[in-house]
Scaffold this active site. Structure first.
Site, PDB file in Angstrom:
ATOM      1  N   LYS A  16       0.824  -1.212   0.000  1.00 43.81           N
ATOM      2  CA  LYS A  16       0.000   0.000   0.000  1.00 43.81           C
ATOM      3  C   LYS A  16       0.863   1.269   0.000  1.00 43.81           C
ATOM      4  CE  LYS A  16      -3.994  -2.254   2.214  1.00 43.81           C
ATOM      5  NZ  LYS A  16      -5.015  -2.178   3.307  1.00 43.81           N
ATOM      6  N   TYR A  56     -12.452  -2.157  -3.831  1.00 44.67           N
ATOM      7  CA  TYR A  56     -12.994  -2.302  -2.467  1.00 44.67           C
ATOM      8  C   TYR A  56     -14.522  -2.217  -2.441  1.00 44.67           C
ATOM      9  CZ  TYR A  56      -8.461  -2.258  -0.044  1.00 44.67           C
ATOM     10  OH  TYR A  56      -7.217  -2.582   0.451  1.00 44.67           O
ATOM     11  N   PHE A  64     -15.675   3.584   6.840  1.00 42.61           N
ATOM     12  CA  PHE A  64     -14.300   3.936   6.506  1.00 42.61           C
ATOM     13  C   PHE A  64     -14.030   3.935   5.001  1.00 42.61           C
ATOM     14  CE2 PHE A  64     -14.402  -0.654   7.540  1.00 42.61           C
ATOM     15  CZ  PHE A  64     -13.915  -1.200   6.353  1.00 42.61           C
ATOM     16  N   ARG A  92      -1.625 -14.253   4.329  1.00 41.82           N
ATOM     17  CA  ARG A  92      -2.347 -13.612   5.449  1.00 41.82           C
ATOM     18  C   ARG A  92      -1.549 -13.763   6.752  1.00 41.82           C
ATOM     19  NH1 ARG A  92      -6.872 -10.401   4.192  1.00 41.82           N
ATOM     20  NH2 ARG A  92      -7.795 -10.943   6.203  1.00 41.82           N
ATOM     21  N   THR A  98      -5.346  -7.134  10.660  1.00 47.57           N
ATOM     22  CA  THR A  98      -5.688  -5.874   9.982  1.00 47.57           C
ATOM     23  C   THR A  98      -5.224  -4.655  10.777  1.00 47.57           C
ATOM     24  OG1 THR A  98      -7.655  -6.994   9.134  1.00 47.57           O
ATOM     25  CG2 THR A  98      -7.606  -4.603   8.929  1.00 47.57           C
ATOM     26  N   ARG A 109       2.544  -6.239   9.143  1.00 52.39           N
ATOM     27  CA  ARG A 109       1.800  -5.112   9.722  1.00 52.39           C
ATOM     28  C   ARG A 109       2.383  -4.693  11.069  1.00 52.39           C
ATOM     29  NH1 ARG A 109      -4.027  -7.154   7.406  1.00 52.39           N
ATOM     30  NH2 ARG A 109      -4.157  -5.716   5.646  1.00 52.39           N
ATOM     31  N   ASN A 119      -2.230   0.356   6.724  1.00 50.59           N
ATOM     32  CA  ASN A 119      -1.703  -0.900   7.262  1.00 50.59           C
ATOM     33  C   ASN A 119      -0.827  -1.693   6.298  1.00 50.59           C
ATOM     34  OD1 ASN A 119      -3.742  -1.796   5.648  1.00 50.59           O
ATOM     35  ND2 ASN A 119      -4.908  -2.834   7.262  1.00 50.59           N
ATOM     36  N   HIS A 122      -2.076  -5.464   1.535  1.00 51.07           N
ATOM     37  CA  HIS A 122      -3.353  -6.156   1.322  1.00 51.07           C
ATOM     38  C   HIS A 122      -3.051  -7.569   0.856  1.00 51.07           C
ATOM     39  CE1 HIS A 122      -7.210  -7.380  -0.340  1.00 51.07           C
ATOM     40  NE2 HIS A 122      -6.527  -7.769  -1.398  1.00 51.07           N
ATOM     41  N   GLU A 133      -9.544 -10.583  -7.662  1.00 45.81           N
ATOM     42  CA  GLU A 133      -8.590  -9.490  -7.493  1.00 45.81           C
ATOM     43  C   GLU A 133      -7.422  -9.591  -8.475  1.00 45.81           C
ATOM     44  OE1 GLU A 133      -9.682  -8.976  -2.745  1.00 45.81           O
ATOM     45  OE2 GLU A 133      -7.678  -9.658  -3.303  1.00 45.81           O
TER      46      GLU A 133
END
Ligand code: RTP
Ligand code: MG
Length: 148
Positions: A16, A56, A64, A92, A98, A109, A119, A122, A133
């Site tokens: 990100k 998203y 948010f 993950r 998250t 993270r 964060n 993704h 995706e």
């Protein structure tokens, strides 16, 4: 009984804008590779508002959503396809929770994120979202499985 072998899987990953700004693309790629995930497609993009909103879409009604789209379009990101056995769950695990305050030590993270809003990474959360995706950002020709 036949030994169960985990399937070779693909997952979709984003580094990100906050992590790109911190200059830790290579450090994050190193974590993927160390965990046995192969980068089979990769590019840097600066998402448009429309692109981020579409990506998203599942969070459209969440409070948010606007902040998330603003953040994801605030600078360039790296998008990549990771391949490996159990790649979705493995990625993950590497990412951590998250909210970085809840992320286990040694996860991306915990090490690189500052807040639940910014964060660092993704990762797809299921086979269906991974397929959707990957196709959202990559054509099949852009994906290069290993031949050796
Ligand atoms: P991601 O989709 O980015 O991999 O993150 P995730 O699965 O761990 O979390 P998800 O529930 O899909 O949420 C997507 C992103 O929205 C932001 N978020 N903010 N302020 C909040 O309560 C909140 N909840 C989620 C996060 O940036 C999260 O990564
Ligand atoms: Mg998610």
């Amino acid at each position: 009984m036949e030994t169960e072998k985990m399937a070779l899987e693909r997952t979709f990953s984003i580094i990100k804008p906050d992590a790109v700004a911190k200059n830790v693309i290579g450090a994050i790629y190193n974590r993927f590779e160390t965990a046995g995930l192969r980068i089979v497609a990769s590019k840097m993009i600066h998402m448009s508002k429309e692109q981020a909103e579409g990506f998203y879409a599942e969070h459209k009604e969440r409070p948010f959503f606007g902040a998330l789209v603003d953040f994801m379009t605030s600078g360039p990101v790296m998008v990549q396809v990771l391949e490996g056995e159990g790649a979705i769950v493995k990625n993950r695990e590497i990412m951590g929770a998250t909210n970085p305050a809840d992320a286990a030590a040694g996860t991306l993270r915990a090490d690189y994120a500052q807040s639940i809003d910014e964060n660092a990474v993704h990762g797809s959360d299921a086979p269906e979202s991974a397929a959707r995706e990957i196709a959202y950002f990559f054509s099949e020709e852009e994906i290069c499985p290993r031949t050796r």
